[in-house]
Design an enzyme around this catalytic site. Sequence first.
Site, mmCIF file in Angstrom:
data_model
loop_
_atom_site.group_PDB
_atom_site.id
_atom_site.type_symbol
_atom_site.label_atom_id
_atom_site.label_comp_id
_atom_site.label_asym_id
_atom_site.label_seq_id
_atom_site.Cartn_x
_atom_site.Cartn_y
_atom_site.Cartn_z
ATOM 1 N N GLY A 89 -12.967 7.494 33.427
ATOM 2 C CA GLY A 89 -13.081 6.034 32.868
ATOM 3 C C GLY A 89 -13.840 5.692 33.867
ATOM 4 N NE ARG A 90 -16.181 -0.199 33.586
ATOM 5 C CZ ARG A 90 -16.102 -0.984 32.582
ATOM 6 N NH1 ARG A 90 -16.713 -0.828 31.428
ATOM 7 N NH2 ARG A 90 -15.236 -1.736 32.762
ATOM 8 C CD GLU A 93 -17.771 1.839 38.254
ATOM 9 O OE1 GLU A 93 -17.972 0.745 38.061
ATOM 10 O OE2 GLU A 93 -18.586 2.647 37.729
ATOM 11 C CB CYS A 119 -14.017 12.165 32.612
ATOM 12 S SG CYS A 119 -15.510 11.302 31.830
ATOM 13 C CG HIS A 120 -16.861 8.929 35.079
ATOM 14 N ND1 HIS A 120 -16.963 9.062 33.720
ATOM 15 C CD2 HIS A 120 -18.190 8.316 35.506
ATOM 16 C CE1 HIS A 120 -18.083 9.036 33.592
ATOM 17 N NE2 HIS A 120 -18.902 8.425 34.310
ATOM 18 C CE1 TYR A 139 -20.298 12.011 29.296
ATOM 19 C CE2 TYR A 139 -21.345 10.798 31.056
ATOM 20 C CZ TYR A 139 -21.337 11.206 29.655
ATOM 21 O OH TYR A 139 -22.205 10.706 28.776
#
Length: 189
Positions: A89-90, A93, A119-120, A139
């Site tokens: 997800g975000r 980051e 993923c992220h 990802y």
Amino acid sequence: MSSKRILMITGDFTEDYETMVPFQALMAVGHEVDAVCPGKASGETVATAIHDFEGDQTYSEKPGHRFALNADFERINPADYDALVVPGGRAPEYLRLNKEVLTMVRHFFVTNKPVAAICHGAQLLAAAKVLEGRQCSAYPACQPEVELGGGHFVHIEVSEAVTDGNLVTAPAWPAHPAWLAQFMALLNK
């Protein structure tokens, strides 16, 4: 199977499935999972986002559920845990900007404890500088971070996962069966 104590580091706008599914699945087979977020305490929630693959050039994003944290970030000691889970997800980051989070992630690599990132989540691993020479999937848009972090990006189907030593990675939530099976195999060693 012996029960393990697993740390999950997450945050606002974590991917819904990549947080909820491993959290619940690992507990369902007898493990203890502590989900934490910097700046938040047990009982507080993080917002989640549902990333879907609908034929566009990248995933779409929709509001997800509220995910309740069950441990205090400020009180945890990574040495008390047998393994680490990093959802995508975000959240990764901005979590990668937190020095305490990076120190915690490094602990699991220095001590060779099992780590599952999806993923992220690879963004957090790259920032922690733990990917040097390792095979890592994520990802596809995270390929530059994996490579800049010294890792070897592995192109696999969205439903597959890859294990390199103590690290299990996958591109996204459709890989849950493979990703969780490989992670659980490491937990059972």
